[in-house]
Design a protein around this motif. Structure first.
Motif, short mmCIF file in Angstrom:
data_model
loop_
_atom_site.label_atom_id
_atom_site.label_comp_id
_atom_site.label_asym_id
_atom_site.label_seq_id
_atom_site.Cartn_x
_atom_site.Cartn_y
_atom_site.Cartn_z
N THR A 157 -9.62 6.29 -8.88
CA THR A 157 -10.29 6.04 -9.65
C THR A 157 -10.76 4.84 -8.99
O THR A 157 -11.91 4.29 -9.52
N LYS A 158 -10.41 4.82 -7.84
CA LYS A 158 -11.09 4.23 -6.11
C LYS A 158 -10.81 4.21 -5.11
O LYS A 158 -9.65 4.84 -4.13
N GLU A 159 -12.37 4.34 -4.44
CA GLU A 159 -13.07 5.23 -3.14
C GLU A 159 -11.69 5.10 -1.95
O GLU A 159 -12.07 2.78 -2.05
N ASN A 160 -11.18 4.98 -1.00
CA ASN A 160 -10.73 4.52 0.15
C ASN A 160 -9.79 3.81 -0.05
O ASN A 160 -9.35 2.03 0.77
N ASN A 161 -9.07 3.38 -0.75
CA ASN A 161 -7.66 2.38 -1.65
C ASN A 161 -6.39 2.92 -0.76
O ASN A 161 -6.16 3.98 -0.91
N THR A 162 -6.44 2.02 0.37
CA THR A 162 -4.84 2.14 0.48
C THR A 162 -3.43 1.60 -0.31
O THR A 162 -3.61 1.24 -0.93
N THR A 163 -3.18 2.80 0.16
CA THR A 163 -1.19 2.56 -1.14
C THR A 163 -0.31 1.71 0.05
O THR A 163 -0.34 1.47 1.34
N VAL A 164 0.46 1.03 -1.50
CA VAL A 164 1.36 -0.43 -1.11
C VAL A 164 2.84 0.85 -0.73
O VAL A 164 3.47 0.48 -0.34
N GLY A 165 3.17 2.36 -1.84
CA GLY A 165 4.45 2.31 -1.60
C GLY A 165 5.01 1.90 -3.03
O GLY A 165 4.42 0.19 -3.31
N LEU A 166 6.83 2.38 -3.59
CA LEU A 166 6.91 1.04 -3.93
C LEU A 166 7.34 0.41 -2.69
O LEU A 166 8.01 -0.42 -3.53
N ASP A 167 7.75 0.58 -1.64
CA ASP A 167 8.55 -0.58 -1.26
C ASP A 167 7.48 -1.76 -1.40
O ASP A 167 8.01 -2.98 -1.13
N GLY A 168 6.40 -1.57 -0.81
CA GLY A 168 4.53 -2.62 -0.97
C GLY A 168 5.52 -3.03 -2.39
O GLY A 168 4.66 -4.40 -1.94
N LEU A 169 5.40 -2.53 -3.40
CA LEU A 169 4.93 -3.20 -4.85
C LEU A 169 6.49 -3.91 -4.54
O LEU A 169 6.21 -4.97 -5.30
#
Length: 121
Positions: free
Chosen positions: A47-59
């Motif tokens: 749904t978004k281009e070039n969007n870095t993920t935070v993962g479960l730990d980042g969340l």
């Protein structure tokens, strides 16, 4: 635009959410008088281009730093919604399931499937 500036335009009755990926952003959202935080992208999403993920730990890190309710966003659907909701932090109040619904034949069916997977209705 900071939430307090948006509040000036929209008034006190509107609900304002701020996207956050870091504890510092979560703390700033509180200072700026946001109502909630959208944290993510938790998983990769189209749904978004070039969007870095935070993962479960980042969340989890953002949730632990937040004084506001948090909604997890990004790449969440029927197969992983439960894992997101079970990270064990009280500020996490829900998930956004845009990717699960995007381009689906029946939004109602997909919503019910995702909700039932995390214990909702």
């Amino acid at each position: 635009m900071p939430a307090h500036a948006v509040r000036t335009f929209l008034g006190p009755e509107k609900i304002i959410g701020i996207s956050c990926k870091t504890p510092e952003q979560a703390q700033q959202a509180w200072v700026d008088c946001a109502d909630y935080i959208g944290c993510g992208s938790v998983y990769p999403t189209n749904t978004k281009e070039n969007n870095t993920t935070v993962g479960l730990d980042g969340l989890k890190t953002v949730c632990m730093a937040s004084k506001l309710p948090v909604v997890a966003v990004g790449g969440i659907g029927v197969l992983n919604a439960r894992a997101v909701m079970e990270i064990g932090v009280p500020s996490l109040k829900g998930v956004a399931v845009v990717s699960a619904l995007f381009d689906r034949e029946s939004v109602l069916i997909e919503t019910r499937l995702t909700g039932s997977n995390i214990g909702g209705t």
